[in-house]
Write an enzyme that holds these catalytic residues in place. Sequence first.
Site, PDB file in Angstrom:
ATOM      1  CG  MET A  84      -2.151  -0.815   1.123  1.00 49.17           C
ATOM      2  SD  MET A  84      -3.198  -0.652   2.585  1.00 49.17           S
ATOM      3  CE  MET A  84      -2.414  -1.796   3.719  1.00 49.17           C
ATOM      4  CB  ALA A  85       1.212   3.949  -2.505  1.00 47.68           C
TER       5      ALA A  85
ATOM      6  CD  GLN B 155       3.354  -3.546  -6.179  1.00 46.10           C
ATOM      7  OE1 GLN B 155       3.124  -2.401  -5.837  1.00 46.10           O
ATOM      8  NE2 GLN B 155       2.402  -4.455  -6.336  1.00 46.10           N
TER       9      GLN B 155
ATOM     10  CB  CYS C  49      -1.326   1.072  -9.792  1.00 41.39           C
ATOM     11  SG  CYS C  49      -1.722   2.730  -9.205  1.00 41.39           S
TER      12      CYS C  49
ATOM     13  CE  LYS D  46      -1.922  -6.262  -4.557  1.00 38.44           C
ATOM     14  NZ  LYS D  46      -2.502  -5.025  -5.107  1.00 38.44           N
TER      15      LYS D  46
ATOM     16  CG  ASN E 216      -5.651  -8.078  -2.715  1.00 45.60           C
ATOM     17  OD1 ASN E 216      -5.666  -7.209  -3.581  1.00 45.60           O
ATOM     18  ND2 ASN E 216      -5.704  -7.793  -1.426  1.00 45.60           N
ATOM     19  N   GLY E 217      -8.569  -8.924  -1.931  1.00 43.44           N
ATOM     20  CA  GLY E 217      -9.773  -8.128  -2.176  1.00 43.44           C
ATOM     21  C   GLY E 217     -10.878  -8.421  -1.187  1.00 43.44           C
ATOM     22  CG  ASP E 218     -14.022  -6.932  -1.378  1.00 45.41           C
ATOM     23  OD1 ASP E 218     -13.497  -5.799  -1.413  1.00 45.41           O
ATOM     24  OD2 ASP E 218     -14.826  -7.339  -2.228  1.00 45.41           O
TER      25      ASP E 218
ATOM     26  NE  ARG F 281     -10.000  -1.903   0.433  1.00 48.20           N
ATOM     27  CZ  ARG F 281     -11.096  -2.097  -0.273  1.00 48.20           C
ATOM     28  NH1 ARG F 281     -11.947  -1.099  -0.453  1.00 48.20           N
ATOM     29  NH2 ARG F 281     -11.370  -3.271  -0.807  1.00 48.20           N
TER      30      ARG F 281
HETATM   31  C1  LIG Z   1      -3.945   3.242   0.451  1.00 46.14           C
HETATM   32  C2  LIG Z   1      -3.728   2.131  -0.561  1.00 46.14           C
HETATM   33  C3  LIG Z   1      -2.558   2.093  -1.262  1.00 46.14           C
HETATM   34  C4  LIG Z   1      -2.335   1.062  -2.185  1.00 46.14           C
HETATM   35  N1  LIG Z   1      -1.130   0.984  -2.827  1.00 46.14           N
HETATM   36  C5  LIG Z   1      -0.847  -0.107  -3.593  1.00 46.14           C
HETATM   37  C6  LIG Z   1       0.455  -0.313  -4.130  1.00 46.14           C
HETATM   38  O1  LIG Z   1       1.384   0.476  -3.924  1.00 46.14           O
HETATM   39  N2  LIG Z   1       0.651  -1.431  -4.874  1.00 46.14           N
HETATM   40  C7  LIG Z   1      -0.342  -2.345  -5.132  1.00 46.14           C
HETATM   41  O2  LIG Z   1      -0.114  -3.356  -5.804  1.00 46.14           O
HETATM   42  N3  LIG Z   1      -1.575  -2.163  -4.638  1.00 46.14           N
HETATM   43  C8  LIG Z   1      -1.844  -1.096  -3.863  1.00 46.14           C
HETATM   44  N4  LIG Z   1      -3.078  -0.967  -3.294  1.00 46.14           N
HETATM   45  C9  LIG Z   1      -4.102  -2.012  -3.543  1.00 46.14           C
HETATM   46  C10 LIG Z   1      -4.057  -3.090  -2.458  1.00 46.14           C
HETATM   47  O3  LIG Z   1      -2.804  -3.732  -2.400  1.00 46.14           O
HETATM   48  C11 LIG Z   1      -5.155  -4.141  -2.670  1.00 46.14           C
HETATM   49  O4  LIG Z   1      -4.962  -4.771  -3.900  1.00 46.14           O
HETATM   50  C12 LIG Z   1      -6.553  -3.533  -2.643  1.00 46.14           C
HETATM   51  O5  LIG Z   1      -6.677  -2.568  -1.614  1.00 46.14           O
HETATM   52  C13 LIG Z   1      -7.609  -4.632  -2.431  1.00 46.14           C
HETATM   53  O6  LIG Z   1      -7.355  -5.329  -1.232  1.00 46.14           O
HETATM   54  P1  LIG Z   1      -8.183  -5.039   0.119  1.00 46.14           P
HETATM   55  O7  LIG Z   1      -9.614  -5.276  -0.194  1.00 46.14           O
HETATM   56  O8  LIG Z   1      -7.601  -6.010   1.116  1.00 46.14           O
HETATM   57  O9  LIG Z   1      -7.956  -3.605   0.481  1.00 46.14           O
HETATM   58  C14 LIG Z   1      -3.331   0.073  -2.408  1.00 46.14           C
HETATM   59  C15 LIG Z   1      -4.533   0.148  -1.687  1.00 46.14           C
HETATM   60  C16 LIG Z   1      -4.738   1.161  -0.768  1.00 46.14           C
HETATM   61  C17 LIG Z   1      -6.029   1.174   0.016  1.00 46.14           C
END
Ligand SMILES: Cc1cc2nc3c(=O)[nH]c(=O)nc-3n(C[C@H](O)[C@H](O)[C@H](O)COP(=O)(O)O)c2cc1C
Length: 341
Positions: A18-19, A71, A102, A142, A203-205, A228
Amino acid sequence: MMHIGNLHIDNPVFLAPMAGVTDHTFRVLCRGYGVGMVYTEFVSANGIVRESVKTLDMVRFTPDERPIGIQLFGEDAETISRSAAIMAERFQPDVIDLNFGCPVPKVTKKGAGSAMLRDLVLMRQVVAQTVAAVGQIPVTVKMRAGWDSNSIVAVEAAQIIEAEGAQAVALHPRTTKQSFGGKADWPLIAAVKEAVSIPVIGNGDILTAHDAQAMFEQTGCDAVMIARGALGRPWIFRQINELRAGAELTPVTISDVAAMCRTHFNLLAADKNERLAINLTKKHFGHYLKGFDGAVTWRKAFHATDSAGEVARLLDEFDRYCREHQEITLPLPGQTELHAA
Ligand SMILES: Cc1cc2nc3c(=O)[nH]c(=O)nc-3n(C[C@H](O)[C@H](O)[C@H](O)COP(=O)(O)O)c2cc1C
């Protein structure tokens, strides 16, 4: 135990990149709760080849964070593979991960991130050249489902990724156009799992331990990855491990929240300059201070701080409040409704 190429991973429960979030500090905190694998924030391949100090600082990690993936995102095979070789040589990460997910326009309009899913010829080239550039280090990807609902390419892309020598694929099954809307299409994770032999990371949710369990059961994925759900809740990893072991979930008290806030702030203060440490503290505290009686008041109070001294004083006050209100615990959530079977 699972494997990504020659890498052994004890626990198939990963912290997603997560950035602006998964810096050294946050990764170390999650490691303390038993996460199996962590990733850096996405870093620009262009920035690496230009030797940008800021970019290189983002990939700094300590041995206790391993296994860790760096990454990368970029728009052309030459720059991405060169940056991967530089990372491999200088930092020897456990994995080099390629970001094909992204959805942010600033990234996709140059052809990077999930825009790669619109050009599978280029994507193939990026994977092949990166695999060739990094020697023994496993390359992973990813990605998202595809650009929009008319171009879902995850299965085809995963097959290309495997054929070109990548060692695992993580799927966030939403399209670029969806961004974070709707729900992640978990059956697509199952379809990718059917289509390739390399490990598939779902991944997701996943917002609770029960969601993680549901994803394993519904998709057959080899590992789950959480973004998240870990914001302000790094103990989600302990809870997933407990649930998988058939143990009771350890409740989280507001004193635990206060202790975590203090630890997080101290780690940030040790790692960054004061301004950055305070900004990040406010961001993370905005997530920690949620979901219990009185949370909003504390969130606002910390948000109004302007110096490390003020944060420290308020933390002392929060500690006292927690000692006097030991009856307040965070609810232990079950499975969220989105993916109820
Ligand atoms: C604040 C934020 C920053 C993110 N930055 C990246 C990132 O740098 N690289 C990446 O592959 N995904 C990034 N994502 C996506 C997450 O890795 C993930 O794929 C997405 O949030 C879905 O997963 P979740 O439902 O568990 O949040 C980011 C998501 C959030 C919320």
